[in-house]
Scaffold this active site. Structure first.
Site, short mmCIF file in Angstrom:
data_model
loop_
_atom_site.label_atom_id
_atom_site.label_comp_id
_atom_site.label_asym_id
_atom_site.label_seq_id
_atom_site.Cartn_x
_atom_site.Cartn_y
_atom_site.Cartn_z
N GLU A 66 0.82 -1.39 0.03
CA GLU A 66 -0.05 0.02 -0.13
C GLU A 66 0.80 0.98 -0.04
O GLU A 66 1.88 1.19 0.50
CB GLU A 66 -0.99 0.02 1.09
N CYS A 69 3.51 8.53 0.78
CA CYS A 69 4.17 7.59 1.62
C CYS A 69 4.24 6.26 0.96
O CYS A 69 3.45 5.47 0.56
CB CYS A 69 3.20 7.35 2.78
N CYS A 116 7.13 -6.83 6.79
CA CYS A 116 8.12 -6.44 7.68
C CYS A 116 8.40 -7.31 8.73
O CYS A 116 7.75 -8.17 9.23
CB CYS A 116 7.60 -5.18 8.25
N CYS A 142 7.35 -4.45 15.30
CA CYS A 142 6.81 -3.60 16.50
C CYS A 142 5.32 -4.08 16.72
O CYS A 142 4.49 -4.39 16.14
CB CYS A 142 6.86 -2.41 15.73
N CYS A 200 2.21 -2.43 15.19
CA CYS A 200 1.91 -2.13 13.68
C CYS A 200 1.35 -3.26 12.93
O CYS A 200 1.98 -4.37 13.18
CB CYS A 200 3.67 -1.80 13.19
N GLY A 253 7.21 -2.09 5.81
CA GLY A 253 8.71 -2.27 5.78
C GLY A 253 9.62 -1.47 6.57
O GLY A 253 9.41 -0.41 6.68
N GLU A 254 10.75 -1.94 6.80
CA GLU A 254 11.77 -1.28 7.38
C GLU A 254 12.85 -1.06 6.18
O GLU A 254 13.74 -1.93 5.92
CB GLU A 254 12.45 -2.18 8.54
N SER A 291 12.11 6.72 7.21
CA SER A 291 11.82 6.49 8.73
C SER A 291 12.53 4.98 8.89
O SER A 291 12.16 4.11 8.25
CB SER A 291 10.12 6.50 8.82
N SER A 339 11.93 6.01 14.55
CA SER A 339 10.97 5.69 15.47
C SER A 339 11.38 5.53 16.94
O SER A 339 12.08 4.29 17.15
CB SER A 339 10.20 4.19 14.95
N HIS A 355 9.36 6.10 20.06
CA HIS A 355 8.21 5.70 20.92
C HIS A 355 8.28 5.24 22.36
O HIS A 355 7.59 4.64 23.20
CB HIS A 355 7.75 4.32 20.25
N ASN A 373 -2.50 4.37 16.08
CA ASN A 373 -3.66 3.86 15.42
C ASN A 373 -4.11 2.54 15.86
O ASN A 373 -3.30 1.73 15.92
CB ASN A 373 -3.34 3.65 14.18
N CYS A 393 -0.93 1.99 9.41
CA CYS A 393 0.17 1.34 8.50
C CYS A 393 -0.30 0.16 8.06
O CYS A 393 -0.21 -0.82 9.15
CB CYS A 393 1.32 1.71 9.17
N1 SAH Z 1 9.83 0.85 9.47
C1 SAH Z 1 9.96 2.15 9.56
C2 SAH Z 1 8.71 2.71 8.99
C3 SAH Z 1 7.38 2.30 9.45
S1 SAH Z 1 6.02 3.22 9.56
C4 SAH Z 1 10.14 2.61 10.94
O1 SAH Z 1 9.91 1.78 12.16
O2 SAH Z 1 10.35 3.80 11.32
C5 SAH Z 1 6.21 4.72 9.96
C6 SAH Z 1 5.91 5.24 11.56
O3 SAH Z 1 4.60 4.72 11.92
C7 SAH Z 1 6.71 4.60 12.32
O4 SAH Z 1 7.37 5.23 13.56
C8 SAH Z 1 5.99 3.39 13.03
O5 SAH Z 1 6.58 2.65 14.23
C9 SAH Z 1 4.83 3.97 13.14
N2 SAH Z 1 3.47 3.15 13.28
C10 SAH Z 1 3.08 2.09 12.90
N3 SAH Z 1 2.15 1.57 13.13
C11 SAH Z 1 1.54 2.43 13.89
C12 SAH Z 1 0.26 2.62 14.48
N4 SAH Z 1 -0.71 1.62 14.48
N5 SAH Z 1 0.00 3.80 15.18
C13 SAH Z 1 0.97 4.78 15.06
N6 SAH Z 1 2.11 4.67 14.58
C14 SAH Z 1 2.40 3.72 13.84
#
Ligand code: SAH
Length: 355
Positions: free
Chosen positions: A93, A106, A113, A117, A120, A160-161, A192, A215, A217, A291, A334
């Site tokens: 997506e 995006c 992935c 996390c 996610c 993805g990372e 990211s 990221s 968190h 989310n 995501c």
């Molecule tokens: N792998 C990369 C890109 C991931 S998506 C990374 O880890 O940065 C981009 C951002 O969205 C990341 O900070 C990820 O941690 C965050 N993310 C993923 N799922 C999420 C969710 N359900 N709610 C809020 N942020 C989320």
């Protein structure tokens, strides 16, 4: 013989291909323009190339094109969420967002992935495979063709990372900013990462001035480990060290992403610890209300809590913003759109490819 993935090659690599096939180098520029500026989807449409060259290309090269499976359009702000099928049937997506300063896409860097996390959706079924440079570029080309509007910003924040698919992502960044292609300014590109330290150092040496979003968190290792398995491998001290190095090398201010999960990482104590952690760093913190995804029971922090968290950071002179939610009516974290699609396809017994 495996076909050459010609759309993943930089101009000088296409020139080398032409030379090795007895064609003059200027043909490379023509072909490159068809693929990366005009965005045609078949060699047959490239009418200023000779018939014999088109036949050679057809026989030896693959022209990667993504197929649009679905698009959801927000009635609130026009945000578009796309599902694309890769040539082998894997599904990814991408999201298109309209801002005052231009259109932003995006992109996904992997199908699925493997970082795990906890909050996610992209990671739940693991990694299907890495995307090629052409598959990342195509997300932007197809969206430009569909909207009829130019894309000026790219964030690698889809599934993805990116630093787990390092070479392809760096090639993609070089090609998207190349003056022979879409020529998007490096400063308008953001990568990211969850913090793969060795590749953060590697990226700092590439001479690419892209923005790094980290990221974070959580303000300490213990809390971070509860949310992100990668935190067991790289401690915050190392991750922050890599961020400092990246800033020194590129001059680009680091963005820290901090998704707020109610009762987990959103206390005043966490905010104070966070302020201390990033004190003195040239950075910006982006607070993201988490989310909720149906597979996990994480809950978004309340608005008041988010504001109090922000205020505490501001009181410590930290640059901080709350991420504006785009496309709230077509919301879905995501990877959720893809996941829903795969589940439905699975139920109907017509799953594609290797997913
Ligand atoms: N792998 C990369 C890109 C991931 S998506 C990374 O880890 O940065 C981009 C951002 O969205 C990341 O900070 C990820 O941690 C965050 N993310 C993923 N799922 C999420 C969710 N359900 N709610 C809020 N942020 C989320």
């Amino acid at each position: 013989m495996e076909k050459t993935d010609i759309k993943s090659l930089r101009l000088e690599e296409v020139q080398a291909w032409m030379q090795s096939h007895g064609e003059p180098a200027y043909r490379a520029k023509q072909l490159y323009e068809w693929m990366h500026i005009k965005g045609v989807t078949e060699f047959a449409q490239m009418h200023n190339l000779s018939k014999s060259l088109r036949e050679k290309l057809e026989a030896e090269c693959a022209l990667t094109v993504l197929r649009q499976v679905e698009v959801q359009i927000s009635k609130i702000d026009g945000t578009r969420k796309y599902l694309f099928a890769l040539p082998d049937g894997n599904i990814i997506e991408s999201v298109w967002m309209k801002y005052q300063h231009g259109n932003s896409v995006c992109v996904s860097s992997q199908a699925g992935c493997r970082m795990g996390c906890r909050f996610c959706a992209s990671t739940i079924d693991g990694l299907a495979r890495n995307l090629t440079p052409a598959e990342m570029l195509e997300q932007i080309y197809r969206i430009q063709a569909d909207t009829g509007e130019r894309v000026s910003n790219v964030v690698i924040m889809g599934s993805g990372e990116p630093l787990d698919n390092y070479e392809n992502v760096v090639q993609f960044l070089r090609m998207i900013s190349d003056e022979n292609g879409l020529h998007i300014s490096e400063r308008n590109l953001t990568l990211s990462t969850c913090g793969l330290v060795p590749n953060m150092y590697r990226l700092a040496e590439e001479g690419l001035h892209v923005t790094m979003a980290l990221s974070l968190h959580a303000p300490n290792d213990k809390m971070r480990q509860e949310l992100m398995p990668v935190a067991n491998k790289y401690h915050l001290e190392e991750v922050i060290g890599a961020c400092k190095y990246y800033f020194q090398k590129t001059g680009r201010r680091i963005t820290f992403e901090y998704s707020l999960v109610s009762g987990v990482n959103d206390s005043n104590q966490a905010a104070k610890e966070l302020a201390k952690l990033v004190q003195g760093l040239n950075c910006h913190i982006n607070l993201i209300p988490v989310n909720a995804i149906k597979e996990r029971n994480f809950v978004q922090s309340e608005k008041k809590r988010i504001q109090a968290f922000q205020k505490l950071l501001e009181n410590n002179q930290i640059n901080v913003t709350i991420r504006r939610e785009m496309g709230r009516d077509i919301n879905g974290a995501c990877g959720q759109l893809r996941k829903r699609y795969l589940e439905e396809a699975g139920e109907q017994g017509n799953m594609h490819g290797s997913v």
